[in-house]
Enzyme design. Structure first.
Site, PDB file in Angstrom:
ATOM      1  N   LYS A  44       1.643  11.156  13.062  1.00  0.00           N
ATOM      2  CA  LYS A  44       0.622  10.885  12.046  1.00  0.00           C
ATOM      3  C   LYS A  44      -0.714  10.733  12.787  1.00  0.00           C
ATOM      4  O   LYS A  44      -0.833   9.858  13.651  1.00  0.00           O
ATOM      5  CB  LYS A  44       0.978   9.595  11.294  1.00  0.00           C
ATOM      6  CG  LYS A  44      -0.138   9.063  10.406  1.00  0.00           C
ATOM      7  CD  LYS A  44       0.357   7.922   9.520  1.00  0.00           C
ATOM      8  CE  LYS A  44      -0.802   7.241   8.797  1.00  0.00           C
ATOM      9  NZ  LYS A  44      -0.388   6.465   7.630  1.00  0.00           N
ATOM     10  N   GLU A  72       5.353   8.599   0.713  1.00  0.00           N
ATOM     11  CA  GLU A  72       5.374   7.446   1.625  1.00  0.00           C
ATOM     12  C   GLU A  72       4.959   6.223   0.827  1.00  0.00           C
ATOM     13  O   GLU A  72       3.823   6.145   0.351  1.00  0.00           O
ATOM     14  CB  GLU A  72       4.396   7.678   2.791  1.00  0.00           C
ATOM     15  CG  GLU A  72       4.246   6.456   3.698  1.00  0.00           C
ATOM     16  CD  GLU A  72       3.045   6.572   4.652  1.00  0.00           C
ATOM     17  OE1 GLU A  72       2.645   7.701   5.014  1.00  0.00           O
ATOM     18  OE2 GLU A  72       2.500   5.511   5.013  1.00  0.00           O
ATOM     19  N   ARG A  86       3.171  -2.824   2.133  1.00  0.00           N
ATOM     20  CA  ARG A  86       1.988  -3.696   2.066  1.00  0.00           C
ATOM     21  C   ARG A  86       2.065  -4.657   0.897  1.00  0.00           C
ATOM     22  O   ARG A  86       1.140  -5.437   0.678  1.00  0.00           O
ATOM     23  CB  ARG A  86       0.717  -2.853   1.901  1.00  0.00           C
ATOM     24  CG  ARG A  86       0.443  -1.954   3.066  1.00  0.00           C
ATOM     25  CD  ARG A  86      -0.795  -1.120   2.867  1.00  0.00           C
ATOM     26  NE  ARG A  86      -0.750   0.009   3.760  1.00  0.00           N
ATOM     27  CZ  ARG A  86      -1.645   0.993   3.780  1.00  0.00           C
ATOM     28  NH1 ARG A  86      -2.657   0.995   2.927  1.00  0.00           N
ATOM     29  NH2 ARG A  86      -1.522   1.985   4.614  1.00  0.00           N
TER      30      ARG A  86
HETATM   31  C1  3PG Z   1      -3.126   4.697   4.707  1.00  0.00           C
HETATM   32  O1  3PG Z   1      -2.199   4.415   5.448  1.00  0.00           O
HETATM   33  O2  3PG Z   1      -3.834   3.860   4.116  1.00  0.00           O
HETATM   34  C2  3PG Z   1      -3.347   6.119   4.527  1.00  0.00           C
HETATM   35  O3  3PG Z   1      -3.909   6.618   5.662  1.00  0.00           O
HETATM   36  C3  3PG Z   1      -4.109   6.494   3.321  1.00  0.00           C
HETATM   37  O4  3PG Z   1      -5.420   6.748   3.617  1.00  0.00           O
HETATM   38  P1  3PG Z   1      -6.402   7.195   2.430  1.00  0.00           P
HETATM   39  O5  3PG Z   1      -6.401   6.083   1.436  1.00  0.00           O
HETATM   40  O6  3PG Z   1      -7.719   7.356   3.110  1.00  0.00           O
HETATM   41  O7  3PG Z   1      -5.854   8.472   1.879  1.00  0.00           O
END
Ligand code: 3PG
Length: 211
Positions: free
Chosen positions: A130, A42, A46
């Site tokens: 999710k 994924e 961002r």
């Molecule tokens: C996110 O969308 O930032 C994910 O949930 C990743 O989370 P993490 O950095 O805690 O693995």
């Protein structure tokens, strides 16, 4: 009913969640993840480079399933689809986004954190969700509590999950896979530490195989 997308995610077990600043790194990054034995990623919407990175990763790694995450609105969904996303992920769900994903006919993993979120997602026809932010919301005990009223719903818990928790999450009957940024953190990508990312992917894959 298990969809092809759910089967793909179950087979992968761990989905690296990746923030990428430079699309020129997408091919090497994809190759490192594949070499570590993972098959779904994924990329998060961002950074300005996210969309072109997705297109570049798919071109370089045709066997990798590449989704776009942090999809927040219908326009994000459309831009991700235009870039070639294999699926969409969002941290939450709005009616507009649900409609956009359905119109685009793309697999969609909407984010939920509460029973009301789940019911809204279910109402829109989504039953693979999710669970975000997983650890902050209550982690495995929360997932266990949800399994009673929401027996037909499965999850990709994401948020605060590290390599040592992968097996415990995957052993939950309502968990299909887990997501996490630890496989390919920004600093590793910036340093072009492809071996480090490959090692992390291997470790994730070993936890999947052991579950
Ligand atoms: C996110 O969308 O930032 C994910 O949930 C990743 O989370 P993490 O950095 O805690 O693995």
């Amino acid at each position: 009913m298990t969809t092809e997308f759910q089967a793909t995610c179950r087979n992968a077990g761990v989905i690296p969640v990746i923030e990428i600043d430079d699309a020129a790194m997408a091919a090497d990054l994809g190759h490192a993840i594949e070499a570590g034995g993972l098959s779904v990623v994924e990329l998060t919407l961002r950074t300005p480079a996210a969309l072109s990175a997705l297109t570049a990763m798919k071109a370089a790694c045709p066997f990798l399933t590449v989704g776009m995450g942090t999809v927040l609105c219908a326009d994000d969904a459309k831009r991700a689809a235009d870039a070639g996303a294999d699926f969409l992920v969002s941290p939450g769900l709005t009616d507009n986004l649900a409609k956009a994903a359905k119109t685009l006919s793309l697999s969609f993993l909407p984010g939920v954190a509460t029973p009301t979120d789940l019911m809204r997602a279910y109402d829109h026809g989504f039953n693979f969700l999710k669970f975000f932010p997983a650890e902050a919301t209550g982690g495995i005990s929360y997932l266990k509590a949800l399994s009673g009223p929401f027996g037909g719903v499965t999850f990709c818990p994401t948020g605060g999950i590290g390599p040592d928790q992968v097996s415990a999450y995957l052993s939950q009957p309502n968990v299909i896979c887990v997501g996490g940024s630890w496989v390919a953190r920004k600093a590793l990508i910036k340093a072009q530490d492809w071996d480090g990312i490959k090692r992390n992917a291997r470790k994730a894959n070993a936890a999947v195989k052991a579950s």
